[in-house]
Design a protein around this motif. Structure first.
Motif, mmCIF file in Angstrom:
data_model
loop_
_atom_site.group_PDB
_atom_site.id
_atom_site.type_symbol
_atom_site.label_atom_id
_atom_site.label_comp_id
_atom_site.label_asym_id
_atom_site.label_seq_id
_atom_site.Cartn_x
_atom_site.Cartn_y
_atom_site.Cartn_z
ATOM 1 N N UNK A 62 27.986 -7.792 9.916
ATOM 2 C CA UNK A 62 29.207 -8.162 10.488
ATOM 3 C C UNK A 62 30.456 -7.373 10.073
ATOM 4 N N UNK A 63 31.293 -7.012 10.893
ATOM 5 C CA UNK A 63 32.475 -6.270 10.549
ATOM 6 C C UNK A 63 33.789 -6.617 11.009
ATOM 7 N N UNK A 64 34.666 -6.548 10.499
ATOM 8 C CA UNK A 64 36.126 -6.794 10.871
ATOM 9 C C UNK A 64 36.741 -5.509 10.753
ATOM 10 N N UNK A 65 37.217 -4.905 12.221
ATOM 11 C CA UNK A 65 37.903 -3.698 12.254
ATOM 12 C C UNK A 65 39.513 -4.077 12.700
ATOM 13 N N UNK A 66 40.091 -3.448 11.721
ATOM 14 C CA UNK A 66 41.547 -3.584 11.971
ATOM 15 C C UNK A 66 42.276 -2.089 12.408
ATOM 16 N N UNK A 80 40.581 -3.903 23.047
ATOM 17 C CA UNK A 80 39.743 -4.555 24.255
ATOM 18 C C UNK A 80 38.259 -3.792 24.137
ATOM 19 N N UNK A 81 38.196 -2.695 23.955
ATOM 20 C CA UNK A 81 36.936 -1.824 24.041
ATOM 21 C C UNK A 81 35.930 -2.235 22.719
ATOM 22 N N UNK A 82 36.323 -2.377 21.616
ATOM 23 C CA UNK A 82 35.438 -2.763 20.568
ATOM 24 C C UNK A 82 35.224 -4.264 20.819
ATOM 25 N N UNK A 83 36.009 -4.999 21.097
ATOM 26 C CA UNK A 83 35.992 -6.576 21.346
ATOM 27 C C UNK A 83 34.530 -6.651 22.388
ATOM 28 N N UNK A 84 34.627 -5.720 23.220
ATOM 29 C CA UNK A 84 33.444 -5.962 24.241
ATOM 30 C C UNK A 84 32.246 -5.302 23.770
ATOM 31 N N UNK A 85 32.100 -4.946 22.510
ATOM 32 C CA UNK A 85 30.856 -4.384 21.902
ATOM 33 C C UNK A 85 30.022 -5.412 21.315
ATOM 34 N N UNK A 86 30.525 -6.700 21.257
ATOM 35 C CA UNK A 86 29.669 -7.825 20.733
ATOM 36 C C UNK A 86 28.669 -8.152 21.602
ATOM 37 N N UNK A 87 27.489 -8.430 20.938
ATOM 38 C CA UNK A 87 26.101 -8.452 21.693
ATOM 39 C C UNK A 87 25.260 -7.289 21.945
ATOM 40 N N UNK A 88 26.018 -6.291 21.556
ATOM 41 C CA UNK A 88 25.138 -4.949 21.579
ATOM 42 C C UNK A 88 25.094 -4.349 20.305
ATOM 43 N N UNK A 89 25.069 -5.031 19.320
ATOM 44 C CA UNK A 89 24.835 -4.651 18.015
ATOM 45 C C UNK A 89 25.610 -5.623 16.825
ATOM 46 N N UNK A 91 28.018 -7.818 14.884
ATOM 47 C CA UNK A 91 29.291 -8.553 15.267
ATOM 48 C C UNK A 91 30.403 -7.854 14.900
ATOM 49 N N UNK A 92 31.408 -7.783 15.788
ATOM 50 C CA UNK A 92 32.555 -6.992 15.285
ATOM 51 C C UNK A 92 33.871 -7.856 15.826
ATOM 52 N N UNK A 93 34.659 -8.226 14.899
ATOM 53 C CA UNK A 93 35.861 -8.983 14.764
ATOM 54 C C UNK A 93 36.872 -7.771 14.992
ATOM 55 N N UNK A 94 37.823 -7.857 15.825
ATOM 56 C CA UNK A 94 38.822 -7.019 16.040
ATOM 57 C C UNK A 94 40.039 -7.579 15.836
ATOM 58 N N UNK A 95 41.085 -7.149 15.100
ATOM 59 C CA UNK A 95 42.534 -7.195 15.080
ATOM 60 C C UNK A 95 43.342 -5.949 15.192
ATOM 61 N N UNK A 96 44.468 -5.972 15.698
ATOM 62 C CA UNK A 96 45.508 -4.895 15.967
ATOM 63 C C UNK A 96 46.515 -4.815 15.149
ATOM 64 N N UNK A 97 47.244 -3.641 14.708
ATOM 65 C CA UNK A 97 48.413 -3.538 14.041
ATOM 66 C C UNK A 97 49.195 -2.444 14.394
ATOM 67 N N UNK A 98 50.324 -2.651 14.946
ATOM 68 C CA UNK A 98 51.161 -1.485 15.270
ATOM 69 C C UNK A 98 51.894 -1.228 14.370
ATOM 70 N N UNK A 99 51.702 -0.034 13.569
ATOM 71 C CA UNK A 99 52.469 0.525 12.489
ATOM 72 C C UNK A 99 52.101 1.796 12.335
#
Length: 274
Positions: A62-66, A80-89, A91-99
């Motif tokens: 499992x991975x959490x990508x920030x 959106x792109x990384x979130x769509x990858x779940x089920x293809x490898x 599990x990837x949880x994605x969060x975004x920070x504008x900084x």
């Protein structure tokens, strides 16, 4: 840091070349270093998420990508792109920070397994790279920093104006903008020194674009940007650069031009905490 504005169209055009260029040789030492627990990965200047699309299937568990970027449109596309990858490898949880990614410090990286970036180092200053190295090493996280310009371009067939355009482009990459002197082709060497000085194990590997007839659209767009930056740096080149660019674009359209644009990837693995 005032970040460069890259369009989604340009990033999409270059992604296949970036993917083919990435230095797979750096993955085994990275994987050997990473913990077995779920991974926390921070992608600096994430763009549309190309690094995550390439790297997340190659990392275990499992991975959490920030995702970090200053451009809200790109940040949304990447998430959106990384979130769509779940089920293809994995599990990837994605969060975004504008900084501003140059503002990250060790405390911001607490709990981070890996800091990664693509085509970012050469847009930073020596001080910003030093601060990034300090933050990563102090936080005990690895860094995989890819596709940084290396200051070497080869065009086949050669043209007498190639060396002048290349030199002016490299000077443009090292320009001072808004009081910041960019590292350009010196970035990987400066970063390697900064990480090594703090006890990290540093490895570098080549990651060149190799552009042939099948890359006409990317080669043409790269040529326009390459020659345009050279003329911006040296306006005296303009009278010759126009005909030069037309020659090069014609050869590209005809499938008779091959270009190698050299880049370098860097892996820094921090040592154990004292």
């Amino acid at each position: 840091m005032t970040e460069h504005r890259y369009t989604p169209e340009w990033l999409a055009l270059r992604e296949p070349a970036d993917t083919a260029a990435r230095a797979d040789v750096l993955l085994p030492p990275l994987l050997a270093h990473l913990p077995l627990a779920p991974l926390v990965v921070r992608d600096l200047g994430c763009g549309t998420g190309a690094m995550g699309r390439w790297l997340s299937p190659r990392l275990p568990g499992p991975q959490h990508w920030i995702l970090h970027d200053n451009d809200p449109e790109l940040l949304a596309l990447a998430a959106a792109s990384l979130g769509e990858r779940n089920g293809h490898g994995p599990k990837v949880v994605v969060s975004a920070e504008r900084r501003d990614v140059t503002g990250l410090r060790a405390e911001d990286l607490a709990g981070t397994s890996l800091v990664t970036a693509s085509a970012l180092l050469d847009l930073l200053t020596a001080g910003e790279v030093d601060a990034l190295a300090a933050a990563c090493v102090e936080a005990g996280c690895a860094a995989l920093l890819g596709i940084s310009v290396a200051g070497r371009v080869e065009l086949d067939p050669a043209d007498p104006l190639d060396p002048e355009i290349a030199a002016a482009f490299d000077d443009h990459q090292r320009r001072v903008t808004e009081g910041r002197r960019l590292l350009g082709p010196d970035a990987v060497a400066v970063a390697a020194t900064a990480f090594a000085a703090r006890g990290a194990t540093v490895r570098t590997a080549a990651s060149p674009w190799r552009l042939g007839p099948e890359h006409r659209a990317l080669t043409a767009e790269w040529l326009r940007g390459w020659a345009g930056a050279a003329v911006e740096q040296r306006p005296d080149l303009a009278p010759d650069a126009g005909p030069y660019l037309r020659r090069r674009l014609a050869a590209c359209t005809e499938g008779g031009l091959r270009v190698t644009v050299h880049h370098d990837d860097l892996l820094a693995l921090p040592g154990p905490r004292p």
